[in-house]
Motif scaffolding. Structure first.
Motif, short mmCIF file in Angstrom:
data_model
loop_
_atom_site.label_atom_id
_atom_site.label_comp_id
_atom_site.label_asym_id
_atom_site.label_seq_id
_atom_site.Cartn_x
_atom_site.Cartn_y
_atom_site.Cartn_z
N GLU A 139 0.82 -1.21 0.00
CA GLU A 139 0.00 0.00 0.00
C GLU A 139 0.86 1.27 0.00
O GLU A 139 0.56 2.23 -0.70
CB GLU A 139 -0.94 0.00 1.22
N LEU A 140 1.93 1.25 0.78
CA LEU A 140 2.83 2.40 0.81
C LEU A 140 3.48 2.60 -0.56
O LEU A 140 3.61 3.73 -1.03
CB LEU A 140 3.91 2.22 1.89
N ALA A 141 3.91 1.51 -1.17
CA ALA A 141 4.56 1.59 -2.49
C ALA A 141 3.58 2.13 -3.53
O ALA A 141 3.95 2.97 -4.35
CB ALA A 141 5.08 0.21 -2.90
N LEU A 142 2.35 1.68 -3.48
CA LEU A 142 1.33 2.15 -4.41
C LEU A 142 1.06 3.63 -4.21
O LEU A 142 0.98 4.41 -5.17
CB LEU A 142 0.04 1.33 -4.22
N GLU A 143 0.95 4.05 -2.96
CA GLU A 143 0.70 5.46 -2.64
C GLU A 143 1.85 6.36 -3.10
O GLU A 143 1.64 7.45 -3.59
CB GLU A 143 0.50 5.61 -1.14
N GLU A 144 3.08 5.88 -2.93
CA GLU A 144 4.27 6.66 -3.30
C GLU A 144 4.64 6.47 -4.77
O GLU A 144 5.54 7.14 -5.27
CB GLU A 144 5.46 6.24 -2.43
N ASN A 145 3.98 5.52 -5.42
CA ASN A 145 4.27 5.19 -6.82
C ASN A 145 5.72 4.74 -7.00
O ASN A 145 6.44 5.22 -7.87
CB ASN A 145 3.93 6.36 -7.74
N ILE A 146 6.14 3.81 -6.09
CA ILE A 146 7.48 3.25 -6.17
C ILE A 146 7.39 1.73 -6.05
O ILE A 146 6.33 1.19 -5.73
CB ILE A 146 8.41 3.81 -5.05
N GLN A 147 8.50 1.05 -6.31
CA GLN A 147 8.55 -0.41 -6.18
C GLN A 147 8.50 -0.81 -4.71
O GLN A 147 8.92 -0.05 -3.84
CB GLN A 147 9.85 -0.94 -6.80
#
Length: 169
Positions: A139-147
């Protein structure tokens, strides 16, 4: 193989020669193996103590310098691992306290002001989202748009900063 019996004086003299000859270079070598100044002196002491305990073997050794380097490397790996485990346990304890506060709806007491000397506001928010609000790495990766791997690495760096702050308090 001929076994030579050395006197205590000869063994001590050899150890002193080795110590004076190699201390500075082993110090530099160990400093490259660890970035933790807390264990640097411990590694040096344990290395030369081991050499002293085995001086009767070392005096006959065909490559005593290599033996000392190998011993220093082993001691560095062992102590670095032990310190890392201790540091991780300290961070886990702090994080478990933070999680416990979050579970009791008392997390409004945990504010950025508590950590502003250690973490940036974005780092604090990242930590807060994961450990208090329960965001997963995905979820954090999706929110930050990172791997996801980058997300885990970011968390790792934040936790490392916290570890260092705990050590030097």
């Amino acid at each position: 193989m001929i076994i030579v019996n050395y006197t205590k004086y000869e063994l001590d003299d050899f150890f002193n020669k080795v110590f004076l000859e190699m201390y500075e270079e082993i110090f530099r070598y160990v400093r490259r193996l660890t970035n933790d100044s807390r264990v640097l002196e411990d590694i040096l002491q344990e290395t030369f103590f081991e050499a002293y305990k085995k001086i009767d073997i070392l005096i006959e050794h065909e490559n005593y310098r290599g033996w000392i380097y190998k011993t220093a490397r082993f001691k560095a790996l062992k102590l670095n691992s032990r310190v890392r485990k201790t540091d991780n346990k300290q961070v886990e304890l702090v994080l478990s306290e933070v999680q416990e506060l979050g579970q009791h709806d008392q997390y409004d007491f945990i504010t950025y002001a508590d950590y502003k000397e250690v973490l940036s506001e974005s780092e604090f928010n990242y930590l807060y989202k994961h450990y208090i609000e329960g965001y997963t790495y995905e979820e954090l990766a999706l929110e930050e748009n990172i791997q996801i791997g980058a997300c885990k690495m970011r968390m790792s760096r934040i936790l490392k900063k916290l570890r260092k702050s705990l050590i030097y308090k």
